[in-house]
Design a protein around this motif. Structure first.
Motif, PDB file in Angstrom:
ATOM      1  N   MET A  13       9.458   0.708  22.829  1.00  0.00           N
ATOM      2  CA  MET A  13       9.408   1.898  23.679  1.00  0.00           C
ATOM      3  C   MET A  13      10.805   2.503  23.729  1.00  0.00           C
ATOM      4  O   MET A  13      11.793   1.787  23.929  1.00  0.00           O
ATOM      5  N   SER A  14      10.871   3.801  23.541  1.00  0.00           N
ATOM      6  CA  SER A  14      12.141   4.515  23.580  1.00  0.00           C
ATOM      7  C   SER A  14      12.015   5.641  24.581  1.00  0.00           C
ATOM      8  O   SER A  14      10.913   6.114  24.881  1.00  0.00           O
ATOM      9  N   SER A  15      13.143   6.090  25.080  1.00  0.00           N
ATOM     10  CA  SER A  15      13.140   7.158  26.062  1.00  0.00           C
ATOM     11  C   SER A  15      14.047   8.273  25.569  1.00  0.00           C
ATOM     12  O   SER A  15      15.230   8.052  25.290  1.00  0.00           O
ATOM     13  N   GLY A  16      13.479   9.469  25.432  1.00  0.00           N
ATOM     14  CA  GLY A  16      14.236  10.605  24.951  1.00  0.00           C
ATOM     15  C   GLY A  16      14.075  11.789  25.870  1.00  0.00           C
ATOM     16  O   GLY A  16      13.411  11.724  26.910  1.00  0.00           O
ATOM     17  N   VAL A  17      14.665  12.907  25.498  1.00  0.00           N
ATOM     18  CA  VAL A  17      14.634  14.125  26.301  1.00  0.00           C
ATOM     19  C   VAL A  17      13.558  15.044  25.746  1.00  0.00           C
ATOM     20  O   VAL A  17      13.543  15.365  24.556  1.00  0.00           O
ATOM     21  N   LYS A  18      12.654  15.488  26.605  1.00  0.00           N
ATOM     22  CA  LYS A  18      11.588  16.409  26.220  1.00  0.00           C
ATOM     23  C   LYS A  18      12.210  17.783  25.982  1.00  0.00           C
ATOM     24  O   LYS A  18      12.855  18.348  26.851  1.00  0.00           O
ATOM     25  N   VAL A  19      12.004  18.318  24.766  1.00  0.00           N
ATOM     26  CA  VAL A  19      12.612  19.590  24.403  1.00  0.00           C
ATOM     27  C   VAL A  19      11.585  20.717  24.459  1.00  0.00           C
ATOM     28  O   VAL A  19      11.861  21.785  24.996  1.00  0.00           O
ATOM     29  N   ALA A  20      10.401  20.499  23.903  1.00  0.00           N
ATOM     30  CA  ALA A  20       9.372  21.541  23.863  1.00  0.00           C
ATOM     31  C   ALA A  20       8.006  20.885  23.794  1.00  0.00           C
ATOM     32  O   ALA A  20       7.879  19.711  23.479  1.00  0.00           O
ATOM     33  N   GLU A  21       6.976  21.723  24.077  1.00  0.00           N
ATOM     34  CA  GLU A  21       5.605  21.224  24.044  1.00  0.00           C
ATOM     35  C   GLU A  21       4.727  22.297  23.434  1.00  0.00           C
ATOM     36  O   GLU A  21       4.869  23.481  23.745  1.00  0.00           O
ATOM     37  N   ALA A  22       3.823  21.871  22.516  1.00  0.00           N
ATOM     38  CA  ALA A  22       2.906  22.830  21.888  1.00  0.00           C
ATOM     39  C   ALA A  22       1.668  22.095  21.409  1.00  0.00           C
ATOM     40  O   ALA A  22       1.770  21.098  20.702  1.00  0.00           O
ATOM     41  N   GLY A  23       0.505  22.595  21.817  1.00  0.00           N
ATOM     42  CA  GLY A  23      -0.757  22.088  21.302  1.00  0.00           C
ATOM     43  C   GLY A  23      -0.976  20.599  21.492  1.00  0.00           C
ATOM     44  O   GLY A  23      -1.433  19.941  20.578  1.00  0.00           O
ATOM     45  N   GLY A  24      -0.649  20.039  22.624  1.00  0.00           N
ATOM     46  CA  GLY A  24      -0.876  18.618  22.867  1.00  0.00           C
ATOM     47  C   GLY A  24       0.188  17.722  22.261  1.00  0.00           C
ATOM     48  O   GLY A  24       0.100  16.507  22.363  1.00  0.00           O
ATOM     49  N   GLN A  25       1.178  18.301  21.628  1.00  0.00           N
ATOM     50  CA  GLN A  25       2.277  17.530  21.055  1.00  0.00           C
ATOM     51  C   GLN A  25       3.566  17.904  21.766  1.00  0.00           C
ATOM     52  O   GLN A  25       3.711  19.004  22.285  1.00  0.00           O
ATOM     53  N   THR A  26       4.491  16.968  21.770  1.00  0.00           N
ATOM     54  CA  THR A  26       5.764  17.185  22.442  1.00  0.00           C
ATOM     55  C   THR A  26       6.895  16.928  21.465  1.00  0.00           C
ATOM     56  O   THR A  26       6.858  15.954  20.714  1.00  0.00           O
ATOM     57  N   LEU A  27       7.897  17.772  21.486  1.00  0.00           N
ATOM     58  CA  LEU A  27       9.091  17.575  20.676  1.00  0.00           C
ATOM     59  C   LEU A  27      10.122  16.890  21.554  1.00  0.00           C
ATOM     60  O   LEU A  27      10.469  17.383  22.626  1.00  0.00           O
ATOM     61  N   VAL A  28      10.605  15.714  21.091  1.00  0.00           N
ATOM     62  CA  VAL A  28      11.517  14.895  21.889  1.00  0.00           C
ATOM     63  C   VAL A  28      12.813  14.699  21.119  1.00  0.00           C
ATOM     64  O   VAL A  28      12.805  14.458  19.910  1.00  0.00           O
ATOM     65  N   LEU A  29      13.935  14.806  21.822  1.00  0.00           N
ATOM     66  CA  LEU A  29      15.252  14.553  21.245  1.00  0.00           C
ATOM     67  C   LEU A  29      15.681  13.149  21.637  1.00  0.00           C
ATOM     68  O   LEU A  29      15.760  12.824  22.821  1.00  0.00           O
ATOM     69  N   ALA A  53      16.109  16.456  11.694  1.00  0.00           N
ATOM     70  CA  ALA A  53      17.396  16.961  12.162  1.00  0.00           C
ATOM     71  C   ALA A  53      17.133  18.384  12.650  1.00  0.00           C
ATOM     72  O   ALA A  53      16.069  18.956  12.406  1.00  0.00           O
ATOM     73  N   LYS A  54      18.080  18.955  13.340  1.00  0.00           N
ATOM     74  CA  LYS A  54      17.892  20.322  13.857  1.00  0.00           C
ATOM     75  C   LYS A  54      17.645  21.297  12.709  1.00  0.00           C
ATOM     76  O   LYS A  54      16.831  22.200  12.824  1.00  0.00           O
ATOM     77  N   SER A  55      18.292  21.071  11.584  1.00  0.00           N
ATOM     78  CA  SER A  55      18.149  21.986  10.452  1.00  0.00           C
ATOM     79  C   SER A  55      16.848  21.771   9.682  1.00  0.00           C
ATOM     80  O   SER A  55      16.439  22.638   8.922  1.00  0.00           O
ATOM     81  N   SER A  56      16.175  20.634   9.865  1.00  0.00           N
ATOM     82  CA  SER A  56      14.967  20.368   9.091  1.00  0.00           C
ATOM     83  C   SER A  56      13.690  20.442   9.920  1.00  0.00           C
ATOM     84  O   SER A  56      12.640  19.993   9.474  1.00  0.00           O
ATOM     85  N   LEU A  57      13.767  21.018  11.109  1.00  0.00           N
ATOM     86  CA  LEU A  57      12.572  21.136  11.948  1.00  0.00           C
ATOM     87  C   LEU A  57      11.541  22.034  11.283  1.00  0.00           C
ATOM     88  O   LEU A  57      11.902  23.037  10.651  1.00  0.00           O
ATOM     89  N   PRO A  58      10.250  21.716  11.403  1.00  0.00           N
ATOM     90  CA  PRO A  58       9.218  22.606  10.870  1.00  0.00           C
ATOM     91  C   PRO A  58       9.267  23.970  11.564  1.00  0.00           C
ATOM     92  O   PRO A  58       9.744  24.109  12.694  1.00  0.00           O
ATOM     93  N   ALA A  59       8.753  24.975  10.891  1.00  0.00           N
ATOM     94  CA  ALA A  59       8.820  26.351  11.380  1.00  0.00           C
ATOM     95  C   ALA A  59       8.151  26.506  12.743  1.00  0.00           C
ATOM     96  O   ALA A  59       8.636  27.258  13.598  1.00  0.00           O
ATOM     97  N   LEU A  60       7.039  25.795  12.975  1.00  0.00           N
ATOM     98  CA  LEU A  60       6.344  25.869  14.257  1.00  0.00           C
ATOM     99  C   LEU A  60       7.279  25.480  15.397  1.00  0.00           C
ATOM    100  O   LEU A  60       7.377  26.183  16.411  1.00  0.00           O
ATOM    101  N   TRP A  61       8.004  24.372  15.252  1.00  0.00           N
ATOM    102  CA  TRP A  61       8.878  23.905  16.339  1.00  0.00           C
ATOM    103  C   TRP A  61      10.110  24.793  16.484  1.00  0.00           C
ATOM    104  O   TRP A  61      10.617  24.980  17.579  1.00  0.00           O
ATOM    105  N   ARG A  62      10.595  25.365  15.379  1.00  0.00           N
ATOM    106  CA  ARG A  62      11.722  26.299  15.499  1.00  0.00           C
ATOM    107  C   ARG A  62      11.308  27.520  16.307  1.00  0.00           C
ATOM    108  O   ARG A  62      12.054  28.023  17.138  1.00  0.00           O
TER     109      ARG A  62
END
Length: 187
Positions: A13-29, A53-62
């Motif tokens: 189990m890891s704990s990260g920072v929630k950055v964004a949320e879309a369609g039932g999925q969450t982007l975590v840093l 990495a920040k530069s390789s995020l999929p277009a949806l998350w950007r």
């Protein structure tokens, strides 16, 4: 203040920072990497966790990070949205896909391949020759000395006096494929 999110990552189990949320999925840093988390676990592909990495995020998350609208998921007919059977430890259920029937075409007749001609092999009963002597070179004058294998076969170093320059040097036998002598001088 950023919201913390715990998720399953690489067998812990890891704990990260929630950055964004879309369609039932969450982007975590987490540790300077972005993970897409769904149902409390980071996404995997081929058994490995997918990290960005920040530069390789999929277009949806950007687009989501920039504050743009998330494109809506296309509506699928109800038979395609039915959940797939869950895998169990005892066995897996097979699912069949609705495919159009194949038109039967006669398979071309292929003659069996001819057996390859066997090449005659020479049998050699040659065993590697046992080594009787090891060459040790004097580190001072480069004089070669032939020593019997039994002298240093146990791997311990011993002292040898050079026949040309009368200098004493250390010798140790090391077995690679055959025994080789390592030498060291003392001046």
């Amino acid at each position: 203040m950023a919201e913390a999110l715990s998720f399953w990552l690489d067998n812990k189990m890891s704990s990260g920072v929630k950055v964004a949320e879309a369609g039932g999925q969450t982007l975590v840093l987490y540790r300077e990497r972005y993970y897409v988390v769904a149902d409390g676990a980071a996404q995997t592909k081929g058994g490995k966790t997918v990290r960005y990495a920040k530069s390789s995020l999929p277009a949806l998350w950007r687009k989501v990070l920039r504050g743009g609208a998330v494109p809506a998921a296309p509506e699928l007919p109800p038979e395609e949205t039915a959940p797939l059977p869950q895998a169990t430890r005892t066995g897996r259920e097979r699912t069949t896909m609705n495919r159009p029937p194949r038109t039967e075409q006669p398979a071309p007749v292929v003659p069996p391949p001819a057996p390859a001609a066997a090449k005659p092999r020479k049998k050699t009963d040659a065993k590697p020759a046992t080594q009787s002597a090891v060459t040790a070179c004097c580190p001072y004058c480069n004089q070669k000395h032939e020593l019997p294998v039994e002298k240093g076969k146990n791997g311990k170093a011993f002292l040898l006096t050079c026949s040309r320059c009368n200098s004493e040097f250390a010798v140790r036998f090391v077995q690679v494929i055959q025994y080789q002598a390592q030498t060291a001088g003392f001046r």
